[in-house]
Design an enzyme around this catalytic site. Structure first.
Site, PDB file in Angstrom:
ATOM      1  N   THR A  43       0.722  -1.254   0.039  1.00  0.00           N
ATOM      2  CA  THR A  43      -0.044   0.083  -0.022  1.00  0.00           C
ATOM      3  C   THR A  43       0.710   1.323   0.027  1.00  0.00           C
ATOM      4  OG1 THR A  43      -1.850  -1.062   1.159  1.00  0.00           O
ATOM      5  CG2 THR A  43      -1.716   1.221   1.231  1.00  0.00           C
ATOM      6  N   CYS A  44       1.762   1.316   1.015  1.00  0.00           N
ATOM      7  CA  CYS A  44       2.592   2.467   0.868  1.00  0.00           C
ATOM      8  C   CYS A  44       3.132   2.850  -0.024  1.00  0.00           C
ATOM      9  CB  CYS A  44       3.502   2.323   2.106  1.00  0.00           C
ATOM     10  SG  CYS A  44       4.773   3.973   2.332  1.00  0.00           S
ATOM     11  N   CYS A  49       1.405   6.056   0.541  1.00  0.00           N
ATOM     12  CA  CYS A  49       2.124   7.111   0.935  1.00  0.00           C
ATOM     13  C   CYS A  49       3.072   7.711   0.057  1.00  0.00           C
ATOM     14  CB  CYS A  49       3.055   6.748   2.422  1.00  0.00           C
ATOM     15  SG  CYS A  49       2.553   5.673   3.446  1.00  0.00           S
ATOM     16  N   LYS A  52       0.801   9.295  -2.818  1.00  0.00           N
ATOM     17  CA  LYS A  52       0.127  10.498  -2.121  1.00  0.00           C
ATOM     18  C   LYS A  52       0.989  11.735  -1.840  1.00  0.00           C
ATOM     19  CE  LYS A  52      -0.382  10.554   2.269  1.00  0.00           C
ATOM     20  NZ  LYS A  52      -0.592  10.058   3.620  1.00  0.00           N
ATOM     21  N   TYR A 179      -8.431  11.283   7.881  1.00  0.00           N
ATOM     22  CA  TYR A 179      -6.985  11.879   7.469  1.00  0.00           C
ATOM     23  C   TYR A 179      -7.059  11.587   5.867  1.00  0.00           C
ATOM     24  CZ  TYR A 179      -4.322   7.529   7.510  1.00  0.00           C
ATOM     25  OH  TYR A 179      -4.065   6.219   7.265  1.00  0.00           O
ATOM     26  N   ILE A 180      -7.289  10.539   5.523  1.00  0.00           N
ATOM     27  CA  ILE A 180      -7.250  10.341   4.151  1.00  0.00           C
ATOM     28  C   ILE A 180      -8.231  11.030   3.311  1.00  0.00           C
ATOM     29  CG2 ILE A 180      -7.764   8.538   2.124  1.00  0.00           C
ATOM     30  CD1 ILE A 180      -6.927   6.285   4.100  1.00  0.00           C
ATOM     31  N   GLU A 183      -6.593  14.603   3.454  1.00  0.00           N
ATOM     32  CA  GLU A 183      -5.444  14.726   2.602  1.00  0.00           C
ATOM     33  C   GLU A 183      -5.720  14.989   1.012  1.00  0.00           C
ATOM     34  OE1 GLU A 183      -2.059  12.492   4.926  1.00  0.00           O
ATOM     35  OE2 GLU A 183      -3.334  11.417   3.699  1.00  0.00           O
ATOM     36  N   GLY A 263     -12.946   4.127   5.468  1.00  0.00           N
ATOM     37  CA  GLY A 263     -12.379   3.198   6.230  1.00  0.00           C
ATOM     38  C   GLY A 263     -11.762   2.090   5.274  1.00  0.00           C
ATOM     39  N   THR A 312       2.974   2.903   7.987  1.00  0.00           N
ATOM     40  CA  THR A 312       4.097   1.865   7.411  1.00  0.00           C
ATOM     41  C   THR A 312       5.246   1.851   8.520  1.00  0.00           C
ATOM     42  OG1 THR A 312       3.365   2.842   5.220  1.00  0.00           O
ATOM     43  CG2 THR A 312       5.737   2.110   5.467  1.00  0.00           C
ATOM     44  N   ALA A 342       1.745  12.266  10.880  1.00  0.00           N
ATOM     45  CA  ALA A 342       1.508  13.596  10.035  1.00  0.00           C
ATOM     46  C   ALA A 342       0.389  13.217   9.356  1.00  0.00           C
ATOM     47  CB  ALA A 342       3.079  13.888   9.527  1.00  0.00           C
ATOM     48  N   HIS A 436      16.256  31.114  15.458  1.00  0.00           N
ATOM     49  CA  HIS A 436      15.371  32.288  14.955  1.00  0.00           C
ATOM     50  C   HIS A 436      15.792  33.082  13.635  1.00  0.00           C
ATOM     51  CE1 HIS A 436      12.848  35.952  15.670  1.00  0.00           C
ATOM     52  NE2 HIS A 436      13.844  36.629  15.123  1.00  0.00           N
ATOM     53  N   GLU A 441      10.432  27.576  16.666  1.00  0.00           N
ATOM     54  CA  GLU A 441      10.932  28.040  17.872  1.00  0.00           C
ATOM     55  C   GLU A 441       9.967  28.382  18.873  1.00  0.00           C
ATOM     56  OE1 GLU A 441      12.201  32.444  17.905  1.00  0.00           O
ATOM     57  OE2 GLU A 441      11.733  32.267  15.767  1.00  0.00           O
TER      58      GLU A 441
END
Length: 453
Positions: A43-44, A49, A52, A179-180, A183, A263, A312, A342, A436, A441
């Site tokens: 899949t990844c 991933c 995508k 999230y899918i 995204e 799902g 993954t 993420a 900075h 920061e």
């Protein structure tokens, strides 16, 4: 001489299965066979991933062009060329699949381009008609997207289909708020598609930090994604001009395409697992212990097939722990605590540890948070905002969670995750000198809690 053909037979050629196979063979000298019925990389690499993230990169340039003009560059942008991009993307996936195949070959793993099922505790049957016996069997078959139980659901796409579209649609309805869904809403909108989202809950990204997901939703709306909470499809059918959708919003609307992000479930159907005594959960997940071992001692399972943490890097870590346990003689439980992750929305969200809501239920906490317009986009006259947030134990000052909504949040959370995994305190964050001027920061300069509870 062993009665087994192999010390290990792996079913599934995704990231977790390939890593376990090649380490067992290459580092421990095990005789290893591996069967994959589709494409190596899983899949990844093939339908998750990697493609995508390439689409994330491609979709972000529209904002970059506008920012460049505001920074003084004379630049023009035209329509996105899906055909050019998709061709290069598919070539890259072919290249990566070749790398996975070579890794197995170079480690001495025998590959079978076939579907494998379980005959008994030590025997797998291949779709070629062959049978292979192994001392240990590892299930690493991953998962797949599912459509909802809805009449004409086959008219809709799922995530696997997105990478194979012949052309970009003018409009798309994305069903789901995870999230899918989020995204791909950002990706497709960035490529010029008119995107609407229907999701049943009151907010997107259920299970993530409330403040963080609220800011992601706000930014998505501001960019032009049509977001509709409390919405479900009642009926859909094919019409001239697209797919007509009747929803709980009380209207009908025609979209070029409908995409279900509702799902996933493990790829364990019709493998014979239950027939030999392997227990499956309600959604088909293989039930395993902390060492990824099933109720049948010779059979193990890792990755999305177990539906533990479907990421993954987690599948790879589970594969490594399995090899260390079985071939290294060092029983190694899988560590599923404090895993950074993420969400590649625009802006991204990075998260590790507990949400504010979960931490508050556990103990007294302090919350340090800030939201601001970052220098780069503020100068470019964009209204984007970012957020940095630390959830801190009031008792021992340990940072329980970190949540970032910002460009490159995935890069930042990887580094923050190291400190939090080590048990860093808020004072240790404070003792770290700031870099900075950067967005990150703020993680080491927040001195006063915005909330305590």
């Amino acid at each position: 001489m062993s009665d087994f053909d192999y010390d290990l037979f792996v079913i599934g050629g995704g990231s977790g299965g390939v890593r376990a196979a090649r380490v067992a063979a290459g580092e421990y000298g095990a005789r290893v066979g591996l069967a994959e019925e589709d494409r190596y990389g899983g899949t990844c690499v093939i339908r998750g991933c990697v493609p995508k993230k390439l689409m994330v990169f491609a979709s972000s340039y529209r904002d970059t062009f506008q920012d460049a003009r505001n920074y003084g560059w004379e630049i023009s942008d035209g329509p996105f060329d899906w055909h050019l991009f998709a061709g290069k993307m598919r070539s890259e996936l072919d290249r990566l699949e070749g790398i996975y195949r070579n890794l197995l070959d170079n480690s001495g793993v025998e590959k079978f381009d076939a579907r494998a099922t379980i005959k008994d505790a030590h025997t797998v049957t291949l779709s070629t008609g062959e049978e292979k016996m192994a001392k240990h069997i590892l299930i690493a078959t991953g998962g797949r997207p599912v459509r909802p139980e809805l009449e004409n659901a086959e008219l809709g796409l799922v995530s696997d289909d997105i990478f194979h579209m012949d052309a970009l649609p003018r409009s798309m309805l994305i069903v789901g708020g995870g999230y899918i869904a989020c995204e791909f809403a950002c990706i497709l909108h960035g490529m010029g598609v008119d995107v609407s989202m229907y999701y049943r809950g009151g907010q997107i990204l259920n299970g993530f930090d409330d403040e963080a997901r609220g800011l992601v939703a706000e930014q998505m709306r501001m960019r032009g994604v049509g977001m509709h909470s409390g919405a479900s499809i009642l009926q859909m059918d094919e019409r001239e001009g697209g797919i007509c959708v009747k929803s709980t919003l009380g209207n009908e609307k025609i979209f070029d395409k409908v995409f279900f992000a509702t799902g996933r479930r493990p790829n364990t159907d019709n493998m014979g697992l239950e027939d030999v005594g392997v227990k499956l959960g309600r959604n088909g997940a293989v039930e395993v212990d902390q060492y990824s071992q099933t109720g049948v001692p010779s059979i193990y399972a890792i990755g999305d097939s177990t539906n533990r943490v479907n990421l993954t890097p987690v599948a790879i870590r589970e594969g490594m722990a399995f090899v260390e346990t079985v071939f290294g003689g060092n029983p190694t439980p899988v560590d599923h605590e404090l895993i950074p992750s993420a969400i590649f929305t625009q802006p991204e969200m990075g998260t590790v540890g507990m949400t504010e809501e979960a931490a508050r239920e556990q103990e007294e906490i302090e919350v340090y948070a800030t939201s601001f317009k970052p220098m780069q986009t503020a100068f470019a006259e964009r209204e984007d905002r970012v957020m940095m947030k630390l959830v801190v134990s009031k008792k021992n000052r340990t940072v329980l969670g970190c949540h970032i909504v910002a460009p490159q949040a995935g890069e930042m959370i990887q580094l923050a995750g190291i400190a939090i995994k080590m048990g860093a305190t808020k004072e240790q964050f404070d003792q770290t000198c700031a870099v900075h001027p950067t967005m990150s920061e703020e993680l080491v300069t927040m001195r006063t809690p915005v909330r305590t509870s």
